[in-house]
Design a protein around this motif. Sequence first.
Motif, PDB file in Angstrom:
ATOM      1  N   ALA A  24     -34.134-106.847  25.980  1.00 59.71           N
ATOM      2  CA  ALA A  24     -35.448-106.881  25.346  1.00 59.71           C
ATOM      3  C   ALA A  24     -35.323-106.235  23.973  1.00 59.71           C
ATOM      4  O   ALA A  24     -34.515-105.317  23.774  1.00 59.71           O
ATOM      5  CB  ALA A  24     -36.470-106.124  26.180  1.00 59.71           C
ATOM      6  N   LEU A  25     -36.112-106.704  23.025  1.00 60.84           N
ATOM      7  CA  LEU A  25     -36.146-106.132  21.680  1.00 60.84           C
ATOM      8  C   LEU A  25     -37.301-105.148  21.588  1.00 60.84           C
ATOM      9  O   LEU A  25     -38.435-105.469  21.942  1.00 60.84           O
ATOM     10  CB  LEU A  25     -36.323-107.235  20.637  1.00 60.84           C
ATOM     11  CG  LEU A  25     -36.488-106.783  19.183  1.00 60.84           C
ATOM     12  CD1 LEU A  25     -35.244-106.049  18.690  1.00 60.84           C
ATOM     13  CD2 LEU A  25     -36.811-107.975  18.280  1.00 60.84           C
ATOM     14  N   ILE A  26     -36.997-103.946  21.099  1.00 63.19           N
ATOM     15  CA  ILE A  26     -38.022-102.930  20.866  1.00 63.19           C
ATOM     16  C   ILE A  26     -38.104-102.668  19.365  1.00 63.19           C
ATOM     17  O   ILE A  26     -37.129-102.240  18.749  1.00 63.19           O
ATOM     18  CB  ILE A  26     -37.705-101.628  21.618  1.00 63.19           C
ATOM     19  CG1 ILE A  26     -37.617-101.876  23.131  1.00 63.19           C
ATOM     20  CG2 ILE A  26     -38.752-100.563  21.310  1.00 63.19           C
ATOM     21  CD1 ILE A  26     -37.196-100.655  23.930  1.00 63.19           C
ATOM     22  N   LEU A  27     -39.265-102.927  18.783  1.00 60.98           N
ATOM     23  CA  LEU A  27     -39.513-102.666  17.360  1.00 60.98           C
ATOM     24  C   LEU A  27     -40.363-101.411  17.258  1.00 60.98           C
ATOM     25  O   LEU A  27     -41.530-101.396  17.649  1.00 60.98           O
ATOM     26  CB  LEU A  27     -40.233-103.840  16.696  1.00 60.98           C
ATOM     27  CG  LEU A  27     -39.483-105.179  16.713  1.00 60.98           C
ATOM     28  CD1 LEU A  27     -40.068-106.106  17.778  1.00 60.98           C
ATOM     29  CD2 LEU A  27     -39.546-105.841  15.349  1.00 60.98           C
ATOM     30  N   LEU A  55     -36.284-110.373  15.262  1.00 61.56           N
ATOM     31  CA  LEU A  55     -37.479-110.729  16.016  1.00 61.56           C
ATOM     32  C   LEU A  55     -37.569-112.240  16.216  1.00 61.56           C
ATOM     33  O   LEU A  55     -37.843-112.713  17.328  1.00 61.56           O
ATOM     34  CB  LEU A  55     -38.722-110.218  15.286  1.00 61.56           C
ATOM     35  CG  LEU A  55     -40.086-110.649  15.837  1.00 61.56           C
ATOM     36  CD1 LEU A  55     -40.260-110.206  17.284  1.00 61.56           C
ATOM     37  CD2 LEU A  55     -41.197-110.083  14.949  1.00 61.56           C
ATOM     38  N   GLN A  56     -37.317-113.003  15.174  1.00 60.00           N
ATOM     39  CA  GLN A  56     -37.387-114.458  15.284  1.00 60.00           C
ATOM     40  C   GLN A  56     -36.338-114.995  16.239  1.00 60.00           C
ATOM     41  O   GLN A  56     -36.590-115.932  17.005  1.00 60.00           O
ATOM     42  CB  GLN A  56     -37.229-115.109  13.911  1.00 60.00           C
ATOM     43  CG  GLN A  56     -37.558-116.589  13.900  1.00 60.00           C
ATOM     44  CD  GLN A  56     -38.979-116.868  14.358  1.00 60.00           C
ATOM     45  OE1 GLN A  56     -39.928-116.321  13.807  1.00 60.00           O
ATOM     46  NE2 GLN A  56     -39.145-117.703  15.387  1.00 60.00           N
ATOM     47  N   ARG A  57     -35.158-114.383  16.223  1.00 58.73           N
ATOM     48  CA  ARG A  57     -34.096-114.815  17.129  1.00 58.73           C
ATOM     49  C   ARG A  57     -34.486-114.561  18.588  1.00 58.73           C
ATOM     50  O   ARG A  57     -34.224-115.395  19.461  1.00 58.73           O
ATOM     51  CB  ARG A  57     -32.786-114.106  16.778  1.00 58.73           C
ATOM     52  CG  ARG A  57     -32.208-114.518  15.427  1.00 58.73           C
ATOM     53  CD  ARG A  57     -30.943-113.734  15.111  1.00 58.73           C
ATOM     54  NE  ARG A  57     -29.903-114.022  16.087  1.00 58.73           N
ATOM     55  CZ  ARG A  57     -28.875-113.194  16.347  1.00 58.73           C
ATOM     56  NH1 ARG A  57     -28.767-112.033  15.717  1.00 58.73           N
ATOM     57  NH2 ARG A  57     -27.977-113.540  17.243  1.00 58.73           N
ATOM     58  N   TYR A  58     -35.108-113.420  18.871  1.00 58.43           N
ATOM     59  CA  TYR A  58     -35.568-113.135  20.231  1.00 58.43           C
ATOM     60  C   TYR A  58     -36.677-114.096  20.638  1.00 58.43           C
ATOM     61  O   TYR A  58     -36.698-114.590  21.770  1.00 58.43           O
ATOM     62  CB  TYR A  58     -36.043-111.682  20.355  1.00 58.43           C
ATOM     63  CG  TYR A  58     -34.935-110.733  20.745  1.00 58.43           C
ATOM     64  CD1 TYR A  58     -34.778-110.299  22.060  1.00 58.43           C
ATOM     65  CD2 TYR A  58     -34.010-110.285  19.805  1.00 58.43           C
ATOM     66  CE1 TYR A  58     -33.758-109.433  22.422  1.00 58.43           C
ATOM     67  CE2 TYR A  58     -32.990-109.421  20.147  1.00 58.43           C
ATOM     68  CZ  TYR A  58     -32.861-109.003  21.461  1.00 58.43           C
ATOM     69  OH  TYR A  58     -31.830-108.160  21.816  1.00 58.43           O
ATOM     70  N   ARG A  59     -37.598-114.364  19.719  1.00 55.67           N
ATOM     71  CA  ARG A  59     -38.672-115.312  20.029  1.00 55.67           C
ATOM     72  C   ARG A  59     -38.122-116.710  20.293  1.00 55.67           C
ATOM     73  O   ARG A  59     -38.543-117.378  21.245  1.00 55.67           O
ATOM     74  CB  ARG A  59     -39.667-115.347  18.867  1.00 55.67           C
ATOM     75  CG  ARG A  59     -40.569-114.124  18.791  1.00 55.67           C
ATOM     76  CD  ARG A  59     -41.408-114.131  17.533  1.00 55.67           C
ATOM     77  NE  ARG A  59     -42.395-113.052  17.555  1.00 55.67           N
ATOM     78  CZ  ARG A  59     -43.097-112.673  16.485  1.00 55.67           C
ATOM     79  NH1 ARG A  59     -42.914-113.288  15.322  1.00 55.67           N
ATOM     80  NH2 ARG A  59     -43.970-111.677  16.584  1.00 55.67           N
ATOM     81  N   PRO A  64     -37.852-111.087  25.868  1.00 57.22           N
ATOM     82  CA  PRO A  64     -38.940-110.117  25.737  1.00 57.22           C
ATOM     83  C   PRO A  64     -38.904-109.344  24.421  1.00 57.22           C
ATOM     84  O   PRO A  64     -37.835-108.936  23.950  1.00 57.22           O
ATOM     85  CB  PRO A  64     -38.714-109.160  26.921  1.00 57.22           C
ATOM     86  CG  PRO A  64     -37.828-109.887  27.872  1.00 57.22           C
ATOM     87  CD  PRO A  64     -36.990-110.797  27.031  1.00 57.22           C
ATOM     88  N   VAL A  65     -40.072-109.151  23.854  1.00 60.81           N
ATOM     89  CA  VAL A  65     -40.260-108.385  22.622  1.00 60.81           C
ATOM     90  C   VAL A  65     -41.359-107.365  22.873  1.00 60.81           C
ATOM     91  O   VAL A  65     -42.429-107.706  23.378  1.00 60.81           O
ATOM     92  CB  VAL A  65     -40.664-109.302  21.451  1.00 60.81           C
ATOM     93  CG1 VAL A  65     -41.086-108.481  20.241  1.00 60.81           C
ATOM     94  CG2 VAL A  65     -39.539-110.263  21.097  1.00 60.81           C
ATOM     95  N   VAL A  91     -43.675-108.521  10.736  1.00 60.63           N
ATOM     96  CA  VAL A  91     -43.254-108.422  12.143  1.00 60.63           C
ATOM     97  C   VAL A  91     -44.476-108.303  13.055  1.00 60.63           C
ATOM     98  O   VAL A  91     -44.404-107.723  14.142  1.00 60.63           O
ATOM     99  CB  VAL A  91     -42.279-107.246  12.374  1.00 60.63           C
ATOM    100  CG1 VAL A  91     -40.932-107.523  11.728  1.00 60.63           C
ATOM    101  CG2 VAL A  91     -42.864-105.930  11.863  1.00 60.63           C
ATOM    102  N   LYS A  92     -45.577-108.842  12.621  1.00 59.10           N
ATOM    103  CA  LYS A  92     -46.835-108.760  13.363  1.00 59.10           C
ATOM    104  C   LYS A  92     -46.649-109.302  14.783  1.00 59.10           C
ATOM    105  O   LYS A  92     -46.047-110.362  14.975  1.00 59.10           O
ATOM    106  CB  LYS A  92     -47.904-109.554  12.618  1.00 59.10           C
ATOM    107  CG  LYS A  92     -49.279-109.526  13.242  1.00 59.10           C
ATOM    108  CD  LYS A  92     -50.304-110.172  12.329  1.00 59.10           C
ATOM    109  CE  LYS A  92     -49.990-111.648  12.126  1.00 59.10           C
ATOM    110  NZ  LYS A  92     -51.051-112.341  11.343  1.00 59.10           N
TER     111      LYS A  92
END
Length: 199
Positions: A24-27, A55-59, A64-65, A91-92
């Motif tokens: 999962a990505l955590i921003l 973020l775009q790559r995870y989406r 999960p983001v 990064v909205k």
Amino acid sequence: MTASKTLREVAGLGHTPTTIGNSALILIDCQNTYREGVMELDGVEPALVECQKLLQRYRDAGRPVIHIQHDAGAGSPYDVAAPIGAIADVVKPAAGEPVVVKNYPSSFEKTNLDGLLKSLGVKDVAIVGFMTHVCVNSTARAAFNHGYNATVVGNATATRSLPNPTGGVVASKDLHNASLAALHDFFAVVVPSQEDIAP
């Protein structure tokens, strides 16, 4: 000068980064306060671009983001009800992406982050955001303590210069690099770029 072996190497943990498909990505705190005013960071805009790319790559991968937003109350540089405390437009959060609001440097402290990650069934997390030496550092250490495998992306975080209590100034670049080196020693895998996170 010769570098010592890292504690990760001594303990047999290694330095293999996570992958998008396994994490999962955590921003962390990608808020406007770091783009202007008293809390503006050195290198924040290039770091946000790297956050946006990852973020775009995870989406795109359907992974999960999770967005973290720091709240220090009305009138503060972290007022989530004001534009200064809002998450940066680049990064909205998208519909369905959870936002965890925190009041402490660690994103795990008195939040539902641990439960959220458990519900997603992930053990690996990729961490980006701000600031390198405070909330990124605290969250990566807490992730380790909670049993997660953390990978921190070096060029997707930033910090600011600080007064050195023993005299002079610690430059933002030096503080950034030292903070990442401290994490890399034991608590997390640190990679230079988001490009080092494989699909």
